[in-house]
Design a protein around this motif. Structure first.
Motif, PDB file in Angstrom:
ATOM      1  N   THR A 301       3.454  11.086   6.115  1.00  0.00           N
ATOM      2  CA  THR A 301       2.044  10.853   6.421  1.00  0.00           C
ATOM      3  C   THR A 301       1.525  11.864   7.440  1.00  0.00           C
ATOM      4  OG1 THR A 301       2.372   8.481   6.027  1.00  0.00           O
ATOM      5  CG2 THR A 301       0.379   9.139   7.202  1.00  0.00           C
ATOM      6  N   GLY A 309      -5.503  12.988   0.625  1.00  0.00           N
ATOM      7  CA  GLY A 309      -4.539  11.957   0.256  1.00  0.00           C
ATOM      8  C   GLY A 309      -3.428  12.428  -0.645  1.00  0.00           C
ATOM      9  N   GLN A 432      -0.111  -2.641   5.450  1.00  0.00           N
ATOM     10  CA  GLN A 432      -1.327  -2.177   4.799  1.00  0.00           C
ATOM     11  C   GLN A 432      -1.487  -0.665   4.887  1.00  0.00           C
ATOM     12  OE1 GLN A 432      -3.533  -4.042   3.005  1.00  0.00           O
ATOM     13  NE2 GLN A 432      -4.671  -2.166   2.508  1.00  0.00           N
ATOM     14  N   ARG A 433      -0.951  -0.048   5.942  1.00  0.00           N
ATOM     15  CA  ARG A 433      -1.081   1.406   6.087  1.00  0.00           C
ATOM     16  C   ARG A 433      -0.425   2.129   4.917  1.00  0.00           C
ATOM     17  NH1 ARG A 433       1.842   2.467  11.545  1.00  0.00           N
ATOM     18  NH2 ARG A 433       3.246   1.000  10.458  1.00  0.00           N
ATOM     19  N   ASP A 436      -2.636   1.776   1.859  1.00  0.00           N
ATOM     20  CA  ASP A 436      -3.800   2.664   1.928  1.00  0.00           C
ATOM     21  C   ASP A 436      -3.426   4.085   1.517  1.00  0.00           C
ATOM     22  OD1 ASP A 436      -5.326   0.543   2.825  1.00  0.00           O
ATOM     23  OD2 ASP A 436      -5.185   1.106   4.948  1.00  0.00           O
ATOM     24  N   ILE A 439      -2.913   4.132  -2.333  1.00  0.00           N
ATOM     25  CA  ILE A 439      -4.163   4.040  -3.095  1.00  0.00           C
ATOM     26  C   ILE A 439      -4.903   5.372  -3.075  1.00  0.00           C
ATOM     27  CG2 ILE A 439      -6.466   3.001  -3.078  1.00  0.00           C
ATOM     28  CD1 ILE A 439      -5.106   0.377  -2.177  1.00  0.00           C
ATOM     29  N   ARG A 440      -4.994   6.003  -1.909  1.00  0.00           N
ATOM     30  CA  ARG A 440      -5.676   7.296  -1.824  1.00  0.00           C
ATOM     31  C   ARG A 440      -4.967   8.338  -2.681  1.00  0.00           C
ATOM     32  NH1 ARG A 440      -5.896   9.932   3.162  1.00  0.00           N
ATOM     33  NH2 ARG A 440      -7.719  11.076   2.410  1.00  0.00           N
ATOM     34  N   ASP A 487      -0.733  -4.073  -5.495  1.00  0.00           N
ATOM     35  CA  ASP A 487      -2.080  -4.599  -5.207  1.00  0.00           C
ATOM     36  C   ASP A 487      -2.739  -5.260  -6.412  1.00  0.00           C
ATOM     37  OD1 ASP A 487      -2.912  -2.483  -6.810  1.00  0.00           O
ATOM     38  OD2 ASP A 487      -4.220  -1.588  -5.306  1.00  0.00           O
TER      39      ASP A 487
END
Length: 676
Positions: A301, A309, A432-433, A436, A439-440, A487
């Protein structure tokens, strides 16, 4: 003065755009020139983070005299193996046929009709260790081309005949069954290096696919499978190949003890190893495994993710002209940074004044917590926190150094591997990080890498590269399937169906398995169909796994049959060379396992729905698939959800085996019992 590479998308090709060598990219212009001028082709294949590619470039391709010879006698072509895996596959096979070994940089001499007649890897500027000097080789082969053309033509024809024979020969007969898996486990255990960890001798590569397979077989009841997997994971994470300061793994270890790495960091290694450590934590509850998985994802990351992303391909081994300079330490630097804590840290990681590698220190854990606590009169439980604090301070100091160059090319296949890791970590760790990030990334791949509905292999600075290969499709499908099961956004599953249909239409080999290149692709000497897993999984293995997973979610038996036909192609190979077919073994384990599917219907915002989902995620169940949706079902959901009504207004779970379902349940404790 620039050569013909200055308009390339590839970072690797751009690294050579200012060479005095008159490089061309692979394409009609270069190939036509070779035919028109009756010149042999010098084909050089590498990648942006390749250390020895840089060395050969500096020694030979940047040398004006060597470049003059190359330009006078050859049409010189540069290829990025990450952008054109088809060319790399074909000509790597040719060099292996010629010399018995391969690697990068790959150096191949071709006739104008593309037949390889001589090849190797790195060639030094002067004769060394039995290798000819590169200038000497250039002159020798140019003379042979002028004066002994028949010999060259004969050699090229022989290599091509061998490649064609290899590509058309059938594999050993056999049916992939449970005995295949058992034999592979036995071989992996028997040949395991219990002294240093891992398999084989230096240079020693991580084997995340083999480790994943062993973890799977442990869950299936094989009592011998867990020990080597855990031992290998512990050995690698002591440091050296594992970056104890910043997280993430280097490409391989140059020694048997995992101490001195080849310092480049590849996206695909970190994707697969993060997942292996995550699964090992789920299996064993060993906290250090979770820590490594989290630190690896944090590293990716921080250092390998673009603002859009996407994930970068690699970080170079070199910085400031020296391999590993960014990662190594002197005793003085550590003392200046850590002050009173320096003695604890230097003892923990074996730091010396003279250094552990070329006068500097590659950090590797050498003293355990109990010994450190006794030597420094501190509570043993405080050691980890103190060392974590030291690493944080050292990371801040290291951040001021000149960073290794990054290959900012985005590769669909490798991004798919990392997408799967983030998606699975999000649900296993409840973070959740990670979701995220996943998803990106998925959104980027389905838009930027799919302009006009055509999936592409590469993207860089807004420009896409060639059309996608088999591993791009299969890897992206698997990544999206992991994200869907995290998700339950049906967008991902709709995209998967479409990609799967395209993959089957463009790559299927009627004889079984899949070609690596799409239909109507450029005609090469052969149409490659690589079955072996290397540093990245075989596209065929990924395709088989993707079809098996889709079959479990949809009930499409034809997809399962195609996957099983592929597995039968490698039955003999996986038992003889299990470390070279680890992803195949994982796919075979999935195919032969007691298949379990879970369908959950209910409002995802309802706490009761999430409690049912939470039960599924309490453990790593590698052979379970799950689909969930509110009602009424939106178009395109997995077939597993069809005709599964909500009961008494409560979120409802259906546990199925082969689409034959048990009694529906609405309470988490009842679902837990069925999952047992």
């Amino acid at each position: 003065m620039s050569n013909h590479l200055d308009g390339s998308v590839s970072r690797y090709l751009l690294q050579h755009a200012d060479n005095p060598v008159d490089w061309y990219p692979w394409g009609d212009e270069a190939l036509a020139r070779a035919r028109t001028e009756d010149k042999p082709i010098f084909l050089s294949i590498g990648y942006a983070a390749c250390h020895w590619c840089h060395v050969m470039a500096h020694e030979s391709f940047e040398d004006p005299d060597t470049a003059t010879t190359m330009n006078a006698h050859y049409v010189c072509i540069k290829v990025d193996r990450e952008e054109r895996p088809d060319l790399d596959s074909v000509y790597m096979a040719a060099v292996v046929a010629l010399t018995g070994q391969g690697g990068w940089p790959l150096s191949v001499f071709l006739t104008p009709d593309l037949q390889p007649f001589y090849g190797g890897t790195y060639f030094p500027p002067e004769p060394r260790q039995g290798m000819p000097g590169f200038p000497q080789l250039l002159h020798t082969l140019a003379d042979a081309w002028r004066n002994r053309r028949a010999d060259i033509t004969r050699a090229g024809a022989q290599v091509v005949a061998q490649l064609v024979s290899q590509s058309t020969s059938g594999t050993a007969e056999g049916t992939f069954d449970v005995g295949t898996l058992t034999t592979a486990v036995h071989d992996l255990v028997e040949h395991y290096d219990w002294d240093s960890g891992g398999w084989g001798m230096a240079p020693k590569f991580p084997q995340p696919m083999a480790i994943e397979f062993l973890l799977r077989r442990h869950l299936a009841g094989d009592t011998t499978a867990l020990a080597p997997a855990v031992h290998a994971l512990r050995a690698m994470v002591r440091g050296g190949m594992w970056d104890v300061i910043g997280g993430g793994f280097a490409r391989y270890s140059t020694d048997n003890s995992w101490h001195v790495p080849h310092f480049e960091k590849m996206l695909y290694d970190n994707a697969q190893l993060a997942r292996a450590y995550l699964h090992a934590w789920q299996v064993t509850s060993e906290a250090s495994f979770r820590h490594v998985a989290e630190e690896t994802l944090t590293f990716v990351t921080r250092e390998m993710t673009t603002p859009q992303g996407a994930f970068l391909s690699s970080l170079d081994a070199d910085s400031e002209g020296a391999e590993g300079r960014y990662y190594v330490w002197s005793l003085e630097e550590i003392r200046a940074t850590l002050g009173k804590d320096a003695d604890l840290f230097t003892e923990a990681y074996g730091v010396t004044a003279g250094g552990t590698w070329e006068g500097t220190n590659v950090l590797q854990r050498s003293v355990d917590n109990a010994t450190l606590a006794a030597h420094h009169s501190i509570v043993q439980g405080d050691v980890d926190a103190l060392l974590d604090n030291c690493r944080t301070r050292l990371l801040k100091v290291r951040g001021k150094r000149v960073r290794p160059a990054a290959d900012d090319t985005v590769l669909t296949a490798w991004n798919g591997l990392m997408l799967a890791s983030f998606a699975e970590a999000a649900r296993a760790l409840g973070d959740q990080r990670y979701l995220d990030v996943a998803i990106r990334n998925a959104d980027f791949l389905l838009t930027a890498l799919r302009p006009d509905g055509q999936l592409r292999r590469t993207w860089r600075e807004g420009t896409t590269g060639p059309k996608a290969y088999l591993d791009d499709y299969a890897s992206l499908i698997l990544g999206l399937l992991e994200l869907y099961q995290t998700d339950f956004n049906n967008r991902w599953f709709v995209a998967v169906r479409l990609l799967a249909e395209e993959m089957l239409a463009r790559f299927t080999d009627p004889a079984g398995g899949f070609f690596d290149t799409p239909d109507r692709a450029e005609q090469l000497l052969i149409r490659p169909k690589d079955l072996q897993d290397n540093a990245v999984p075989s596209g065929n293995a990924l395709a088989a796994e993707a079809l098996l997973t889709l079959a479990a979610l949809t009930g499409h038996t034809e997809w399962r049959k195609l996957a099983e036909k592929s597995l039968d192609l490698v039955t003999d190979l996986v038992t003889r060379y299990p470390t070279g077919f680890g992803r195949w073994l994982c796919a075979g384990d999935f195919d032969l396992a007691k298949e379990m599917q879970v369908a959950i219907v209910g409002d995802p915002a309802d706490k009761r729905t999430m409690e049912l989902v939470g039960e599924v995620r309490m453990a790593w169940r590698p052979n379970l698939v799950v689909a969930a949706s509110p009602t009424p079902l939106p178009p395109g959901v997995p077939d597993l959800l069809a005709d599964r009504p909500i009961v008494d207004g409560q979120p409802t779970a259906y546990v199925c085996e082969g689409f034959a379902c048990h009694q529906l349940v609405t309470r988490p404790e009842d679902l837990r019992e069925q999952l047992r």
